[in-house]
Every structure is written in C-alpha cells, then in structure tokens.
Scaffold this motif. Structure first.
Motif, mmCIF file in Angstrom:
data_model
loop_
_atom_site.group_PDB
_atom_site.id
_atom_site.type_symbol
_atom_site.label_atom_id
_atom_site.label_comp_id
_atom_site.label_asym_id
_atom_site.label_seq_id
_atom_site.Cartn_x
_atom_site.Cartn_y
_atom_site.Cartn_z
ATOM 1 N N SER A 37 0.840 -1.237 -0.137
ATOM 2 C CA SER A 37 -0.028 -0.057 0.120
ATOM 3 C C SER A 37 0.714 1.369 0.036
ATOM 4 N N PRO A 38 0.621 2.320 -0.814
ATOM 5 C CA PRO A 38 1.218 3.407 -0.856
ATOM 6 C C PRO A 38 0.974 4.193 0.591
ATOM 7 N N ALA A 39 -0.222 3.865 1.151
ATOM 8 C CA ALA A 39 -0.622 4.600 2.412
ATOM 9 C C ALA A 39 0.139 4.329 3.649
ATOM 10 N N THR A 40 1.336 4.326 3.783
ATOM 11 C CA THR A 40 1.985 4.211 4.494
ATOM 12 C C THR A 40 1.761 4.911 6.052
ATOM 13 N N ARG A 41 2.269 4.507 7.176
ATOM 14 C CA ARG A 41 1.913 5.151 8.535
ATOM 15 C C ARG A 41 2.738 6.639 8.397
ATOM 16 N N GLU A 42 3.886 6.506 7.800
ATOM 17 C CA GLU A 42 4.630 7.834 7.782
ATOM 18 C C GLU A 42 3.940 8.856 7.067
ATOM 19 N N LYS A 43 3.590 8.270 5.764
ATOM 20 C CA LYS A 43 2.913 9.111 4.644
ATOM 21 C C LYS A 43 1.563 9.701 5.120
ATOM 22 N N ARG A 44 0.771 9.071 5.925
ATOM 23 C CA ARG A 44 -0.459 9.245 6.483
ATOM 24 C C ARG A 44 -0.379 10.493 7.407
ATOM 25 N N ALA A 45 0.997 10.287 8.263
ATOM 26 C CA ALA A 45 0.988 11.395 9.353
ATOM 27 C C ALA A 45 1.786 12.683 8.774
ATOM 28 N N ALA A 46 2.180 12.562 7.660
ATOM 29 C CA ALA A 46 2.656 13.816 7.055
ATOM 30 C C ALA A 46 1.323 14.491 6.168
ATOM 31 N N LEU A 47 1.121 13.787 5.224
ATOM 32 C CA LEU A 47 0.047 14.350 4.101
ATOM 33 C C LEU A 47 -1.222 14.754 4.991
ATOM 34 N N SER A 48 -1.338 14.020 6.007
ATOM 35 C CA SER A 48 -2.701 14.700 6.872
ATOM 36 C C SER A 48 -2.722 15.983 7.339
ATOM 37 N N HIS A 49 -1.738 16.544 7.335
ATOM 38 C CA HIS A 49 -1.696 17.867 7.777
ATOM 39 C C HIS A 49 -2.340 18.659 6.625
ATOM 40 N N PHE A 50 -2.350 18.568 5.358
ATOM 41 C CA PHE A 50 -2.910 19.486 4.549
ATOM 42 C C PHE A 50 -3.685 18.582 3.326
ATOM 43 N N GLU A 51 -3.740 17.468 3.434
ATOM 44 C CA GLU A 51 -4.866 16.653 2.503
ATOM 45 C C GLU A 51 -5.094 15.379 3.184
ATOM 46 N N PRO A 52 -5.779 15.147 4.135
ATOM 47 C CA PRO A 52 -6.101 14.186 4.902
ATOM 48 C C PRO A 52 -6.864 12.920 4.204
ATOM 49 N N ASP A 53 -7.834 13.505 3.133
ATOM 50 C CA ASP A 53 -8.465 12.420 2.078
ATOM 51 C C ASP A 53 -7.989 12.351 0.890
ATOM 52 N N ASN A 54 -6.588 12.531 0.742
ATOM 53 C CA ASN A 54 -6.109 12.412 -0.646
ATOM 54 C C ASN A 54 -5.883 10.993 -0.968
ATOM 55 N N VAL A 55 -5.839 10.621 -2.228
ATOM 56 C CA VAL A 55 -5.729 9.416 -2.765
ATOM 57 C C VAL A 55 -4.655 8.658 -2.224
ATOM 58 N N LEU A 56 -3.373 9.394 -2.199
ATOM 59 C CA LEU A 56 -2.056 8.687 -1.761
ATOM 60 C C LEU A 56 -1.918 7.972 -0.398
ATOM 61 N N ILE A 57 -3.065 8.560 0.438
ATOM 62 C CA ILE A 57 -3.079 8.080 1.824
ATOM 63 C C ILE A 57 -4.496 7.448 2.085
ATOM 64 N N SER A 58 -4.879 7.002 0.995
ATOM 65 C CA SER A 58 -6.327 6.241 1.180
ATOM 66 C C SER A 58 -6.333 4.517 1.203
ATOM 67 N N SER A 59 -7.221 4.300 1.889
ATOM 68 C CA SER A 59 -7.536 2.732 1.971
ATOM 69 C C SER A 59 -7.820 2.646 0.365
ATOM 70 N N ALA A 60 -7.664 0.866 0.103
ATOM 71 C CA ALA A 60 -7.983 0.548 -0.867
ATOM 72 C C ALA A 60 -9.193 0.700 -1.508
ATOM 73 N N GLU A 61 -10.220 0.708 -0.753
ATOM 74 C CA GLU A 61 -11.552 0.972 -1.052
ATOM 75 C C GLU A 61 -11.717 2.345 -1.705
ATOM 76 N N ASP A 62 -11.210 3.485 -0.727
ATOM 77 C CA ASP A 62 -11.419 4.842 -0.919
ATOM 78 C C ASP A 62 -10.590 5.105 -2.447
#
Length: 486
Positions: A136-161
């Motif tokens: 998965s591209p949605a790693t823990r580290e990436k989610r922690a970083a990108l959530s600061h400005f795009e928490p619902d972005n495709v890069l940190i989404s579940s497979a379903e989203d």
C-alpha cells in the motif's frame, strides 16, 4: 540479455547480484540467520537482517539526511548542506556495500518499527506493481505527513477509497495522454509567464531561483485553477505553511484552522471551473461523496512545486553541456511553441534531472498482508523503502549513472528495465506525470529559444561525474540574447 537504450549507454540486465558466497560472512555482519542457498525448506529461512551497526549507518546516511532536507517541503540550508557533503552519493555507496554484504534483500533493519530497504531491481518492480494490495502507498509515515494538508488524498487512502478517488485524477489530468486534451491553454500561460520572466531579467542579465520560483508559482496557479488564481499568492503561501508543518509528521500538531482556510480558498477556485484550466476538467471528472476534489487538487499543486526544482536543475544541466543544449535548441527551433508540442528531447532532459536528483527520493510502501520472498517471509505492517537515488545512480549496473544522458529516455521504458522511478510506477504512478513533463519542458524550451544560458559557477562540468546532490536554490544563470546563425 543486456538492455540497451536506443542510441544510449548500456544498462546491465535487471537481475539481482548473486548472494554472498560465504554465508557465515553475512551472519557475522549481523544477519539473524544465514540467508540460505535457495534450497532450504519453506518456513526455515528469514530475510537478511542488518546488524545494529549497519542499521545505524542506514539511519545516519539515508534516513536522517532525507528528514533533515524536508520530505514535504525542502529546507534550503539542509539542501545546501547535502550538496556540500554529497549526502546522496554517500548513501548510494552505503547501500551498494550492504548489497555486497547481505545479498539481494529485502534487507530488514533492526528497528522497533518493521522496516526493510530494497536492494534489487526485481523487488522494486514487484512492490510498485502489486499495489495497493499487498503493498500500500498509504504508509503510516505518509499518512502522518500528508494529513496535515490533504487527509483525504488518494495517496493515503484505503484500497476502497482509492478505487473511488483515483479515477478523478486520471480523468481530470488525462493521465494516459502525452499531451493533455486541454493543453492549448497551458501553452499560452507558460509562454506569457516566461516572456514576463525574461523581460524582468533583461536589465540584470541574470536568472536566480527566487524570480524563477515566483514565475513558476503563477504558472501553477493559472494552469491548475485558471487566470482568476494568478495573483492568489496567499493560496500558495498557505499550502507552503501546511507542508512545512507536514515535514514534522507525527511530531507537530495539525494546523486545522489554516487547513480549513486553504481548502475553502482552493474550493472557491475549483467552483469557478475556469475554462482551459485543470479545474475545468476536474469539474467534469467522475466523483463520489468520498472524492473530496480540493484534497486531490492540493496534491497537484504540491507535485507541481517539486517540478520547479526539476526544471531549474535541468536548465543547469543544459547550460553546462553544450552538445545536449544544441540538440534541445534544434528541437525547439523546429516547432511552433505557441501550439502544444510533445518536445521529446526536452522531456528526456527533465527526466534526466529527475533521475540524477530525484524530487521524491524515498518511495514508501507498507505491507497489508504477510508476503513471501525468495529468502523468507515479510510480516504484515512492514514499511518498505525504495531509495530512488540508489537505483538511479548505481554505477555498478548503470554505465551512465553519473553523467547527463538524456538518451536513456529515448523510448518509453518498460516494466522490465532497470528501475528509474522519478514518478513512482505501477497503479500508484503519478497521474500528473505527462502534465508536469509537458509544462516543464515547454518552459525550458521557451527560455532556450531566445536566450543564451550560462551557468555562473563550475559545479557541473561535462567531463566530470555529476554530484550526488545539487542545491537548486543557489543556481544562478547568465542570460543574454541568443546568437542566431545568419
């Protein structure tokens, strides 16, 4: 069979180096168990484990320099330090040494968090191709970083989203086309903004980072959101502030009020859906209640910022390499830059800039299930690091590793080629790849068409290996009227 790029230098085949002949050597170096000879019974082998010392060396030479420079927005002093110490070159040398010691990997580090480093090309291809499950591209580290400005972005989404969000990107960005179907408007924007840049620099005869970056920001706002966003510098400043907080990932509280203001401002521009802009095409792209368009478009603006680094470095490469600059000028002179043009040679020069100095050096994935590898299993929840400079600058396998070689990109690279991954690869490959390459190559072409360009220092020389790190913020150019043949 060796892979030879058309007209270019040889690449060794994408096969892993042999395992160390002396298994005891790997164990003595810190592997938990011998890596084996490929004939052990299933379940009795484990991935090679780096010693505590080698883990510390990876942290010190690879991970810490990445974090110091800023993963989401670059810190100029740290970028300058990286060039002075040639940080990326030292990181590549270390990973080459570890490959000699431990074999093909993946190499597991001795950390509380399960983490492996990829050392062989076939593993890179597998991890990037087999996503988002089980890699998965949605790693823990990436989610922690990108959530600061795009928490619902495709890069940190579940497979379903992701399944609901990725089609929005592909449709709006026309990701399967070398030239976006609406690229005529972008061409006009780039020409206008580069014309204005060249006019501003005419008196001084110099081009420096700050002026180029301001121009690029206007290009990004106009191409993405339309002319109505051209002067909205606050939008760009808010995104930079949010990205600066994102550099700290888990360690800094989120600036929720600023994030809300940024997205309200961005949504205002998206609602205008100005004809000719990417926002216009975004308004026609498929959406669901889970899409959250402004959070997807925020990533476009983020990615376009990194393109400015690639373009400025590519200009430096061309300024320092007369033969390649001559070929680029021939391409530009043969076409009408007021019309959409693919500019394949200039695109190759931009891709070379990204190969030599990747703007995304750490390509991260995380396992969503237990996976099996040649030398043993990898548990669920393992973080996988592909350090792009290691594969881009591996002079043990890439003959042109440290040279400016646009011919490496003379044809589309296949999934079996040695992994150059400036835009990642597989299902999570950047959907804006072609939009970015077109915009950057057009800007470079517009500069080269009317100006002689000289690099005002000796950092890059055509007869020497190129440095492992290059500080784009301190590059300076002399610009003069172009001398044309009678």
């Amino acid at each position: 069979m060796t892979h030879v790029a058309p007209g270019g230098p040889r690449l060794d085949p994408p096969t892993a180096p042999p395992l160390p002949a002396d298994h005891a050597r790997a164990a003595a170096a810190g592997a938990a168990e011998p890596v084996g000879d490929g004939r052990s019974a299933p379940g009795t082998r484990r991935l090679p484990h780096a010693s505590a010392l080698d883990t510390a060396r990876v942290l010190g030479r690879v991970v810490v320099p990445l974090l110091a420079r800023g993963v989401i927005v670059r810190r100029p002093p740290a970028v300058r330090w990286a060039e002075r110490t040639d940080a990326d070159a030292h990181a590549v040398e270390l990973l080459q040494e570890l490959r000699h010691t431990y074999g093909r990997g993946p190499l597991r580090l001795r950390l509380p968090r399960r983490m492996v480093v990829l050392l062989s090309p076939e593993h890179v291809h597998r991890v990037l191709a087999e996503g988002p499950e089980p890699f998965s591209p949605a790693t823990r580290e990436k989610r922690a970083a990108l959530s600061h400005f795009e928490p619902d972005n495709v890069l940190i989404s579940s497979a379903e989203d992701r399944a609901e969000r990725r089609p929005f990107h592909d449709a709006a960005l026309d990701s399967g086309s070398a030239l976006h179907r609406g690229s005529a408007a972008a061409v006009a924007t780039v020409n206008e903004e580069i014309d204005a840049l060249l006019a501003r620099t005419e008196a001084s005869g110099r081009l420096e980072w700050d002026d180029y970056a301001r121009t690029w920001d206007r290009v990004v706002r106009r191409v993405t959101l339309g002319d109505g966003a051209a002067d909205d510098e606050q939008l760009t400043e808010d995104l930079v502030a949010l990205r600066a907080a994102a550099n700290w990932a888990f360690l800094r509280p989120q600036r929720r009020r600023l994030r809300r203001r940024f997205h309200e401002r961005l949504q205002h521009h998206l609602d205008r859906a100005e004809p000719g802009s990417l926002a216009f095409w975004a308004a026609q792209a498929p959406t669901t209640p889970r899409t959250h368009p402004s959070q997807q478009v925020a990533q476009w603006m983020f990615a376009f910022d990194a393109a400015s680094w690639a373009g400025f470095r590519a200009l430096a490469l061309l300024a320092a390499h007369p033969e390649q600059q001559r070929r680029a000028r021939q391409e530009v002179d043969a076409v009408d830059l007021t019309e959409p043009q693919r500019l394949p040679y200039l695109r190759s020069c931009v891709l070379e800039s990204l190969r030599l100095w990747p703007t995304t050096p750490a390509v991260l994935r995380e396992t969503t299930a237990r996976t099996q590898w040649e030398d043993g299993p990898m548990p669920e929840g393992t973080s996988i690091l592909t350090y792009a400079p290691f594969f881009h600058r591996d002079d043990e396998h890439v003959e042109a590793a440290h040279r400016f070689a646009p011919e490496l990109w003379a044809s589309d690279r296949s999934e079996n080629d040695w992994p150059f991954v400036p835009f990642s690869a597989g299902p999570a490959q950047c959907p804006g790849r072609n939009v970015v390459l077109h915009t950057v190559s057009l800007a470079l072409g517009r500069i080269l068409r009317d100006r002689e360009v000289d690099l005002l220092d000796g950092r890059l020389r055509p007869d020497e290996d190129l440095p492992g790190s290059l500080d784009m913020f301190t590059l300076r150019f002399a610009l003069g009227p172009r001398a044309r043949a009678a």
